[in-house]
Design an enzyme around this catalytic site. Structure first.
Site, PDB file in Angstrom:
ATOM      1  N   ASP A  34       0.818  -1.218   0.000  1.00 49.03           N
ATOM      2  CA  ASP A  34       0.000   0.000   0.000  1.00 49.03           C
ATOM      3  C   ASP A  34       0.848   1.263   0.000  1.00 49.03           C
ATOM      4  O   ASP A  34       0.602   2.189  -0.780  1.00 49.03           O
ATOM      5  CB  ASP A  34      -1.006  -0.006   1.157  1.00 49.03           C
ATOM      6  N   SER A  65     -12.541   5.587  27.410  1.00 48.02           N
ATOM      7  CA  SER A  65     -12.718   4.271  26.800  1.00 48.02           C
ATOM      8  C   SER A  65     -13.005   3.248  27.875  1.00 48.02           C
ATOM      9  O   SER A  65     -12.770   3.488  29.069  1.00 48.02           O
ATOM     10  CB  SER A  65     -11.461   3.866  26.015  1.00 48.02           C
ATOM     11  N   SER A 127      -6.799  -2.716  14.751  1.00 51.01           N
ATOM     12  CA  SER A 127      -7.613  -2.049  15.756  1.00 51.01           C
ATOM     13  C   SER A 127      -7.461  -0.538  15.650  1.00 51.01           C
ATOM     14  O   SER A 127      -8.400   0.210  15.967  1.00 51.01           O
ATOM     15  CB  SER A 127      -7.217  -2.526  17.158  1.00 51.01           C
ATOM     16  N   SER A 128      -6.301  -0.081  15.196  1.00 48.46           N
ATOM     17  CA  SER A 128      -6.066   1.364  15.065  1.00 48.46           C
ATOM     18  C   SER A 128      -6.962   1.976  13.996  1.00 48.46           C
ATOM     19  O   SER A 128      -7.590   3.026  14.214  1.00 48.46           O
ATOM     20  CB  SER A 128      -4.595   1.637  14.748  1.00 48.46           C
ATOM     21  N   ASP A 172      -5.536  -0.194   5.555  1.00 43.92           N
ATOM     22  CA  ASP A 172      -6.346  -0.495   6.731  1.00 43.92           C
ATOM     23  C   ASP A 172      -7.601   0.371   6.793  1.00 43.92           C
ATOM     24  O   ASP A 172      -8.708  -0.112   7.026  1.00 43.92           O
ATOM     25  CB  ASP A 172      -5.519  -0.294   8.002  1.00 43.92           C
TER      26      ASP A 172
END
Length: 382
Positions: A34, A65, A127-128, A172
């Site tokens: 990428d 969170s 997850s980011s 992502d």
């Protein structure tokens, strides 16, 4: 959904105005291509990050969170990536990236935000990006940005590059924003054009097994940055703007101008781009049962040429294929994280058991193994 709304009310003393979510991702094939302007083929998974949000009367963001103690407070008038840190940088970085790109923030109001997630951290499942895209989707709706999904994906990438310091490409975030059920996202990272490609996994009785090695990885430091630099060096030495421009003939020329290590890095990118295109064609012509060799070749290239796998990943992939998987490969940035196996559903449990047994016999840590389903991208849930 009910849980995060209830938790938000307990934390902030009122109901959220809405809940937005975005998924993690698995990359079917196309690793480290990428940021070299190449091709990738990821899909969104059925593990998500949620952001419950309500507006404030000031211009402050209050951020909490369910997975970390304390509260982070930042003013919209003083967003600075140089001082953002920890998990909050993925959220605040998106707001900063928008302002830095010229998106008007004049009418923006402060927000109370609560984050929850079931995307495993450090597993190579992004997850980011799930966090960035959930935040971006919420900001886009509440602040009236009116940006399309690929524009929001770009903001997430800028946040990760500048606020977090990880030199990742668009893979992502594009998967997290653009995912569709039972599809992969074919993304040309040079043109940023994307289209869904059907997988037909349920029709074929197939599933994707994620084998999390439980060897954590970290993109902001270490080997990921070194591979990024190696690719940049290879492009410079070959006289091209990016490795997207290098083909097999270019590899031959690389034998004359590149050192052995850089040549291996370049060879992975060139051949991986070819494998992505071949996978798209094969899926259309013959279906998912015909892509096993391409997955296995990608794994070998990441192991031998790009050198980003770890012994736990290599053993899991080899064992899965020996036990009946159609193909298996590492997924994500590498140096830990997860691998995937394309498996007949009726053999999924047996393949998972074989992988656990093989790693146990080798004295390695126990992997976490589960199936994922290609799913919808970022959305407003309530």
């Amino acid at each position: 959904m009910t849980d995060i709304r209830d938790t938000f009310a307990k934390v902030y003393g009122r109901a959220p105005e809405g809940v937005w979510s975005a998924p993690g991702r698995v990359n079917l094939i196309g690793e480290h291509t990428d940021y070299n302007n190449g091709y990738v083929l990821p899909f969104a998974i059925d593990r998500r990050t949620w952001a419950a949000v309500a507006r404030r009367e000031d211009r402050d963001i209050h951020l909490r969170s369910t997975f970390a103690d304390g509260e982070v407070v930042a003013s919209l008038d003083a967003l600075d990536p140089a001082v953002m840190e920890g998990w909050s940088a993925y959220v605040l970085g998106v707001a900063w990236a928008a302002a830095d790109a010229g998106v008007t923030m004049d009418g923006a109001f402060g927000l109370d935000i609560l984050i929850d997630s079931d995307v495993p951290v450090g597993a190579g499942l992004s997850s980011s990006a799930a966090l960035e895209c959930a935040a971006g989707a919420a900001f886009n709706d509440l602040w009236g940005w009116e940006l399309d999904k690929i524009a929001l994906a770009r903001l997430g990438r800028v946040a990760e590059n500048k606020a977090v310091g990880a030199p990742t490409g668009l893979l992502d975030q594009a998967a997290s924003m653009l995912g569709e059920a039972d599809h992969v996202v074919f993304l040309d990272c040079l043109t940023e054009e994307a289209r869904p490609v059907p997988l037909h996994l349920p029709h074929e009785g197939l599933g994707i097994l994620v084998m999390n090695s439980n060897v954590d990885h970290e993109h902001a430091t270490g080997g990921y940055g070194e591979r990024f630099a190696s690719c940049a060096l290879g492009a410079k030495e070959l006289g091209v703007a990016s490795l997207r421009e290098v083909d097999r003939d270019g590899l031959e020329r690389g034998l004359e101008v590149l050192d052995a290590e850089t040549l291996r890095r370049v060879r992975h990118i060139v051949t991986e781009n070819e494998r992505v295109l071949q996978t798209v064609d094969t899926l259309a012509a013959h279906g998912p049962r015909a892509i096993g060799n391409l997955l296995n070749e990608s794994q070998a290239s990441m192991r031998d040429d790009f050198e980003i796998t770890v012994p736990e990943i290599d053993l899991a992939c080899d064992t899965a294929v020996s036990a009946g998987a159609i193909g298996a490969r590492m997924t994500g940035g590498g140096f830990g994280g997860s691998s995937i196996a394309l498996v007949p559903l009726e053999q999924a449990d047996a393949i998972a058991d074989a992988v656990r047994d093989a790693l146990a016999r080798a004295g390695m840590r126990e992997p976490t193994i589960f199936t994922v389903t290609p799913s919808q991208g970022a959305r407003r849930d309530s």
